[in-house]
Design an enzyme around this catalytic site. Structure first.
Site, mmCIF file in Angstrom:
data_model
loop_
_atom_site.group_PDB
_atom_site.id
_atom_site.type_symbol
_atom_site.label_atom_id
_atom_site.label_comp_id
_atom_site.label_asym_id
_atom_site.label_seq_id
_atom_site.Cartn_x
_atom_site.Cartn_y
_atom_site.Cartn_z
ATOM 1 N N ASP B 26 39.019 42.381 47.003
ATOM 2 C CA ASP B 26 37.949 43.232 47.534
ATOM 3 C C ASP B 26 37.002 42.387 48.380
ATOM 4 O O ASP B 26 36.560 41.313 47.923
ATOM 5 C CB ASP B 26 37.116 43.826 46.382
ATOM 6 N N LYS B 83 39.427 52.282 50.663
ATOM 7 C CA LYS B 83 39.419 53.322 49.633
ATOM 8 C C LYS B 83 38.916 54.659 50.178
ATOM 9 O O LYS B 83 37.942 54.709 50.928
ATOM 10 C CB LYS B 83 38.492 52.910 48.476
ATOM 11 N N GLY B 155 35.098 46.771 37.777
ATOM 12 C CA GLY B 155 33.722 46.272 37.820
ATOM 13 C C GLY B 155 33.189 45.796 36.491
ATOM 14 O O GLY B 155 31.988 45.562 36.348
ATOM 15 N N ARG B 167 50.725 47.819 29.577
ATOM 16 C CA ARG B 167 51.640 47.863 28.426
ATOM 17 C C ARG B 167 52.141 49.278 28.193
ATOM 18 O O ARG B 167 53.307 49.502 27.916
ATOM 19 C CB ARG B 167 50.926 47.366 27.166
ATOM 20 N N GLY B 216 39.479 44.702 36.154
ATOM 21 C CA GLY B 216 38.995 43.813 35.109
ATOM 22 C C GLY B 216 39.456 42.371 35.217
ATOM 23 O O GLY B 216 39.119 41.555 34.363
ATOM 24 N N GLY B 237 38.798 42.763 42.147
ATOM 25 C CA GLY B 237 37.680 43.462 42.755
ATOM 26 C C GLY B 237 36.458 42.581 42.760
ATOM 27 O O GLY B 237 36.295 41.694 43.599
ATOM 28 N N SER B 238 35.620 42.772 41.757
ATOM 29 C CA SER B 238 34.355 42.046 41.696
ATOM 30 C C SER B 238 34.559 40.592 41.275
ATOM 31 O O SER B 238 33.680 39.756 41.476
ATOM 32 C CB SER B 238 33.429 42.741 40.694
#
Lengths: 197, 296
Positions: B26, B83, B155, B167, B216, B237-238
């Site tokens: 990102d 997005k 996030g 999983r 995550g 992402g973050s």
């Protein structure tokens, strides 16, 4: 049985592995210099050439890859792999492995919405190969000793220079193994030649 | 006269196949995009705000200003993704018209339609969608998604939800593969999955599109864990630009994704990275803060 490696730093590795096995050769996943020493020929798969180059450098694989080509061992680059093999890149000051005497332009068919598939005639391989071009490069010009195997809409898309084979498209995205078989033939020839020396 | 075919499944899914084993990062501007490319990202996701800032800001999260995508597309040669809100046909068409390379129909943004996702098969541009289980994955493929990713919990810097989702999908794929064909229609009903997609999975032994981990990932070890569990690649992402040292984190996560089972190398690349993004314990999120529950 000849051993054909696939450079497995990133990209469409498993597709090439399956194609090598379907074509009757042994496949090896190549992630390091040690792995490279195991193989008779090497495929550089489709993926992102910039990302692969970073990982080649962090693994200290650039010089060993150049030596592999210089020893006459066959190498085959598809899309990003072709970019890695070319000795000149349009709009860049330096090349990567630089073992193919050709100038290549990246993303030269446009962005992803322009990606396409089409039938190609490939000299010595197939009259009707379904070729998938994804954000594909093309070969702008080649040295005299480089043989042009296929062109599309006036652009060179597949070439061979002695032990080096390169194409703009992704044979690994189809179930047609004729190009892989052609490359395995190159590996077999190179082994036979080295035995006779 | 040309016989070129654009927008075929092979061309759209193939683009995602080329991203395998790589990291998609990102970014919110050209400078971050250049850092990502230099670190070895296989693509960037151009956004107005990364998910952790979307969480902090609250309100309605929408498609980013086209100016940001243009700036990022001009700065790097790797593919640029963007997005669109779930079900927002027009945002998706705008992104397609701009020539971004991939659209994420994303639960990170506030949904525009609480009943229907986009009919993605109608577009020339390929789409990636999130999934928590095989029913969701198969519905998205049925609508035309060319790539999947776990939803995780974006996030948060907490890998637990991405692990759960990956999983779950993989266990359900294994179950389908070993199932008797007589049982498949009832399984389709139970999962809420299109029957023909399950049939393809049964006979190919795998999902028909690549499935990346997302939501995550904060450290190189997180990225390697997701590869270990069978992800085809990783979205971060973050995790990169909210860490203390983005360049180092980005490079380390790229290396960890390629060499996910080379544990000695993982020792080296995990050293001296500085402070990762601050994480959030999932149980502290209220129901309305859970992005993974968006999408149907």
């Amino acid at each position: 049985m000849v051993k054909v490696g696939v450079l497995a730093l990133q990209g469409a590795v498993i597709e090439h592995i399956r194609s090598i096995e379907a074509s009757g050769a042994e496949s090896v996943v190549v992630k390091s210099v040690n792995d490279l020493a195991e193989v008779d020929g090497l495929i550089l798969p489709g993926g992102e050439s910039t990302a692969m180059r970073k990982l080649i450098d962090r693994n200290r694989m650039l010089a060993p890859l150049q030596a592999f080509a210089a020893e006459g061992k066959p190498m085959f680059g598809t899309c990003a792999g072709l970019i890695l093999l070319a000795n000149k890149l349009v709009a860049y000051d330096s090349a990567h492995i630089a073992s193919l005497d050709a100038t290549v332009e990246r993303n030269s068919f446009g962005r992803q919405v322009d990606s396409f598939e089409t039938k190609l005639s490939i000299k010595g391989v197939a009259e009707d190969f379904q070729a998938v071009f994804i954000r594909a490069p093309h070969i702008v010009e080649v040295a005299a000793e480089v043989e042009i195997l296929a062109s599309h809409e006036g652009r060179i898309v597949m070439v061979r220079e002695d032990n080096i084979l390169g194409c703009s498209f992704h044979p690994e995205l189809t179930d047609d193994h004729r190009i892989t078989k052609y490359f395995i033939g190159m590996v077999e020839e190179s082994l036979a030649k080295h035995k006779n020396l | 006269m040309t016989n070129n075919l654009t927008g075929t499944d092979r061309v759209k899914r193939g683009m995602a196949e080329m991203q395998k084993g790589g990291v998609i990062m990102d970014v919110i501007n050209a400078e971050q995009a250049r850092i990502a490319e230099a670190a070895g990202a296989v693509a960037v996701m151009a956004l107005e705000r990364v998910p952790s800032d979307i969480r902090a800001a609250g309100g309605v999260a929408r498609m980013a200003d086209p100016r940001i995508m243009e700036e990022v597309m001009g700065a790097v040669t790797i593919p640029v993704m963007a997005k669109a809100r779930i079900g927002h046909i027009t945002e998706a068409r705008i992104l397609e018209a701009m020539g971004v390379d991939y659209i994420d129909e994303s639960e990170v943004l506030t949904p525009a339609d609480e009943e229907y996702h986009l009919r993605k098969s109608e577009f020339t541009i390929p789409f990636v969608c999130g999934c928590k289980d095989l029913g969701e994955a198969a519905r998205r493929i049925g609508e035309g998604a060319s790539m999947l990713r776990t939803k995780g919990e974006p996030g948060t810097g907490n890998i637990v939800e991405a692990v759960r989702h990956l999983r779950k999908v993989n266990a359900q794929v294994r179950k389908i593969v070993h199932m008797n064909e007589d049982e498949l229609m009832t399984e389709a009903k139970n999962l809420g999955a299109p029957y023909d997609i399950l049939l393809q999975i049964k006979y190919n032994g795998k999902l028909p599109v690549v499935n990346f981990a997302a939501g995550g990932v904060a450290t190189p070890a997180d990225a390697a864990l997701m590869m270990e569990l069978g992800a085809d690649g990783v979205f971060v992402g973050s995790g990169i630009f909210k860490s203390e040292n983005p360049e180092k984190f980005a490079r380390a996560i790229v290396q960890a994704t390629t060499h996910f089972q080379d544990y000695k190398l993982l020792v080296e690349i995990s050293k001296d990275l500085g402070i990762p993004m601050k994480g959030i314990e999932i149980s502290r999120l209220s129901a309305s803060e859970r992005m993974q529950d968006r999408g149907w």
